[in-house]
Design an enzyme around this catalytic site. Structure first.
Site, short mmCIF file in Angstrom:
data_model
loop_
_atom_site.label_atom_id
_atom_site.label_comp_id
_atom_site.label_asym_id
_atom_site.label_seq_id
_atom_site.Cartn_x
_atom_site.Cartn_y
_atom_site.Cartn_z
N TYR A 185 27.71 44.36 41.34
CA TYR A 185 28.32 43.17 40.78
C TYR A 185 27.99 42.26 39.83
CZ TYR A 185 31.84 39.18 41.30
OH TYR A 185 32.58 38.36 41.54
N ASP A 241 47.12 46.58 38.56
CA ASP A 241 46.01 46.57 39.78
C ASP A 241 46.00 48.06 40.21
OD1 ASP A 241 44.85 45.69 42.25
OD2 ASP A 241 45.23 43.69 41.38
N ASP A 282 44.15 52.02 36.94
CA ASP A 282 42.74 51.46 37.24
C ASP A 282 42.06 51.30 35.85
OD1 ASP A 282 39.96 52.12 37.63
OD2 ASP A 282 40.56 52.79 39.41
N ASN A 338 37.46 49.32 27.78
CA ASN A 338 38.94 49.49 27.85
C ASN A 338 39.72 48.23 27.26
OD1 ASN A 338 38.77 52.30 28.39
ND2 ASN A 338 38.91 52.07 30.29
N LYS A 384 28.83 42.33 36.03
CA LYS A 384 29.53 41.02 35.37
C LYS A 384 28.38 40.63 34.19
CE LYS A 384 33.03 39.93 37.94
NZ LYS A 384 34.71 39.84 37.52
P1 NAD Z 1 40.41 40.02 44.61
O1 NAD Z 1 39.68 41.17 45.26
O2 NAD Z 1 41.69 39.43 45.71
O3 NAD Z 1 41.27 40.61 43.49
C1 NAD Z 1 40.64 41.67 42.59
C2 NAD Z 1 41.76 42.39 42.23
O4 NAD Z 1 41.28 43.43 41.31
C3 NAD Z 1 42.39 43.22 43.33
O5 NAD Z 1 43.73 42.90 43.29
C4 NAD Z 1 41.86 44.50 43.35
O6 NAD Z 1 42.61 45.51 43.74
C5 NAD Z 1 41.85 44.73 41.47
N1 NAD Z 1 40.89 45.84 41.16
C6 NAD Z 1 39.83 46.05 41.61
N2 NAD Z 1 39.17 47.10 40.83
C7 NAD Z 1 40.13 47.54 40.05
C8 NAD Z 1 40.19 48.56 39.09
N3 NAD Z 1 38.99 49.31 38.73
N4 NAD Z 1 41.51 48.80 38.33
C9 NAD Z 1 42.45 47.93 38.45
N5 NAD Z 1 42.14 46.83 39.37
C10 NAD Z 1 41.16 46.68 40.31
O7 NAD Z 1 39.31 38.88 44.35
P2 NAD Z 1 39.59 37.39 43.82
O8 NAD Z 1 38.79 36.37 44.46
O9 NAD Z 1 40.95 37.29 43.41
O10 NAD Z 1 38.67 37.68 41.94
C11 NAD Z 1 39.59 37.79 41.10
C12 NAD Z 1 38.43 37.89 39.99
O11 NAD Z 1 37.58 36.60 39.80
C13 NAD Z 1 37.22 39.01 39.95
O12 NAD Z 1 36.95 39.47 38.77
C14 NAD Z 1 36.17 38.33 40.70
O13 NAD Z 1 35.09 38.74 40.10
C15 NAD Z 1 36.31 36.91 39.98
N6 NAD Z 1 35.62 35.82 40.66
C16 NAD Z 1 36.22 35.49 42.06
C17 NAD Z 1 35.55 34.20 42.67
C18 NAD Z 1 35.96 33.86 43.96
O14 NAD Z 1 35.28 33.31 44.59
N7 NAD Z 1 37.20 34.10 44.39
C19 NAD Z 1 34.35 34.15 42.33
C20 NAD Z 1 33.67 34.43 41.12
C21 NAD Z 1 34.48 35.32 40.42
#
Ligand code: NAD
Ligand code: UDP
Length: 323
Positions: A145, A33, A58, A99, A149
Site C-alpha cells: 500500500y 468501481d 477494474d 491508465n 501510493k
Molecule cells: P474503500 O475501501 O471504502 O474505497 C476504495 C474503493 O476502491 C472501493 O469501493 C473498492 O471496491 C475500490 N477498488 C479497489 N480496487 C479497485 C480496482 N482495482 N479497480 C476499481 N476499483 C477498486 O476505502 P476509502 O476509505 O473510501 O478510501 C478511498 C481512497 O482514499 C483510497 O485510495 C485510500 O487509499 C484513500 N485514503 C483513505 C483513507 C481513510 O482513512 N479512509 C486514508 C488515506 C487514504
C-alpha cells in the site's frame, strides 16, 4: 460550470460521499468501481439521478472515457483489505495511476490522486509536514500500500512535469464516518461494531499509539477544494484533523458514547504499525483556506448512530481480516 467527472473507487466509503456531493452540485458523474471493498448499496440512492452513471470496472485495465475531471480513489484502504492480495494492491496503485493519467493526458482532464499519510511510514518527524520524505519499510506487510501510493505520487509528478498533465495530490490521514465498511477491520469500525454488541474491544499493542481522526464531510470538502484550486499549486497537501488521540482514548470514548459494557482486550501489535500520526495542515489552511470543523466526539456519535441504523447481515466482509 457543470463538469463531466470520473470518480474511481466511487462506490467506497469516501468515494460514495464524494459522488453524492458532486451529483447534488449538478455535475455529470461516472462512478467506477470493481466492488472489491464496497457494495452497490453505497450508491444505490444515486442510481435514479440522470447525472449519475455506475460502471463496474477494474482500474488495472485500460478504459476510454471522455471526462473533464478525475478523482482517483480506487485502492483498498484498510490494512486487512490491502494485505489480503498485496500484489493486486500495488498493481491497483501503479497500473491504475498509469491508465488514469493516460486518460487525463488524452482528455486534457484535471486528475486528483487520493494519496495517504502512509507515505510517511512510521514517521520520525512529528507532526508530519509535506516536505518530510517518510520512513517506510519497503519490504514489510504495509509496503504494498505505502510504496504503491508513493509510486503513484511519482507517476503523477512525472506526468505533470513531462507531459503537462494537470494534477492534484492530497495526502489523506485517517478518515471515518457513516458508510465505512463495518467489517473493514479499521479501528473506528471495529471499536464501534464491538461496542454495540458488547463484545471485547480489541486494542492492538498497549494502545499508546496515536492517530488523528478526520470526519468524512471535512475530507470531502478538502478534496473538492483541492480539485477546484487554480494556479500552480498541485500539492501534495496533507488533509486530516490535527487533533491526536491514543488508540486507548479512542476505545474509551466509543464505550462512553455508545453506553457499551465492553471490556478492553489487548492483542499483539501488527508489524510496522506506525507509532504516531498527526498532520501538519498549515499548507491546506494557507492554500485552500480549509480546516476541519467536526470534532471527534460529534463525528463518532454520528458514526455510531449510522452503525445502529444498518443491518450488519447486509454487509459481506470483503476479506476474512477484520479482527
Ligand atoms: P474503500 O475501501 O471504502 O474505497 C476504495 C474503493 O476502491 C472501493 O469501493 C473498492 O471496491 C475500490 N477498488 C479497489 N480496487 C479497485 C480496482 N482495482 N479497480 C476499481 N476499483 C477498486 O476505502 P476509502 O476509505 O473510501 O478510501 C478511498 C481512497 O482514499 C483510497 O485510495 C485510500 O487509499 C484513500 N485514503 C483513505 C483513507 C481513510 O482513512 N479512509 C486514508 C488515506 C487514504
Ligand atoms: N487497531 C486496534 N484495534 C483494532 C483495529 C486497529 O488497536 O481492532 C489499531 C491499529 O493497530 C493501529 C490503529 O488502530 O495502531 C489504526 O488502525 P487502522 O487499521 O484503522 O488504520 P492505520 O492507521 O493503521 O492504517
Amino acid at each position: 460550470m457543470i463538469q463531466r467527472i470520473l470518480v474511481t473507487g466511487g462506490a467506497g466509503f469516501l468515494g460514495s460521499h464524494l459522488c453524492e456531493r458532486l451529483v447534488n452540485a449538478g455535475h455529470d458523474v461516472i462512478c467506477l468501481d470493481n466492488f472489491f471493498t464496497s457494495q452497490k448499496t453505497n450508491v444505490a440512492h444515486l442510481l435514479g439521478s440522470s447525472n449519475f452513471e455506475l460502471l463496474r470496472h477494474d482500474v488495472t485495465l485500460p478504459i476510454f472515457l471522455e471526462v473533464d475531471q478525475i478523482y482517483n480513489l480506487a485502492c483498498p484502504a484498510a490494512p486487512g483489505h490491502y494485505q489480503y492480495n498485496p500484489i493486486k494492491t500495488i498493481k491497483t496503485s501503479v497500473m491504475g495511476s498509469i491508465n488514469l493519467l493516460g486518460m487525463a493526458k488524452r482528455c486534457g482532464a484535471r486528475i486528483l490522486q487520493a494519496s495517504t499519510s502512509e507515505v510517511y511510514g512510521d514517521p520520525e518527524v512529528h507532526p508530519q509536514v509535506e516536505s518530510y520524505r517518510g520512513s517506510v519499510n519497503p519490504i514489510g506487510i504495509r509496503a504494498c500500500y505505502d510504496e504503491g501510493k508513493r509510486v503513484a505520487e511519482t507517476l503523477f509528478m512525472d506526468y505533470h512535469r513531462s507531459n503537462g498533465v494537470d494534477i492534484r495530490i492530497v495526502r489523506i490521514f485517517n478518515t471515518y464516518g457513516p458508510r465505512m465498511h463495518p467489517f473493514d477491520g479499521r479501528v473506528v469500525s471495529n471499536f464501534i461494531r464491538q461496542a454495540l454488541s458488547d463484545e471485547q474491544i480489541t486494542i492492538y499493542g498497549d494502545g499508546s499509539q496515536t492517530r488523528s481522526f478526520c470526519f468524512r464531510d471535512d475530507l470531502v470538502d478538502a478534496m473538492i477544494a483541492m480539485m477546484g484550486c487554480e494556479g500552480d499549486f498541485v500539492g501534495p497537501v496533507n488533509i486530516g484533523n490535527p487533533v491526536e488521540f491514543t488508540i486507548r482514548e479512542l476505545a474509551e470514548t466509543v464505550i462512553e458514547l455508545s453506553g457499551s459494557k465492553s471490556d478492553l482486550v489487548y492483542q499483539p501489535l501488527p508489524s510496522d504499525d506506525p507509532t504516531r500520526r498527526r498532520p501538519d495542515i498549515s499548507l491546506a489552511k494557507s492554500k485552500l483556506g480549509w480546516e476541519p470543523k467536526v470534532m471527534l466526539r460529534d463525528g463518532l456519535q454520528r458514526t455510531i448512530d449510522w452503525f445502529q441504523s444498518i443491518e450488519m447481515a447486509d454487509y459481506r466482509p470483503p476479506t476474512p481480516n477484520y479482527g
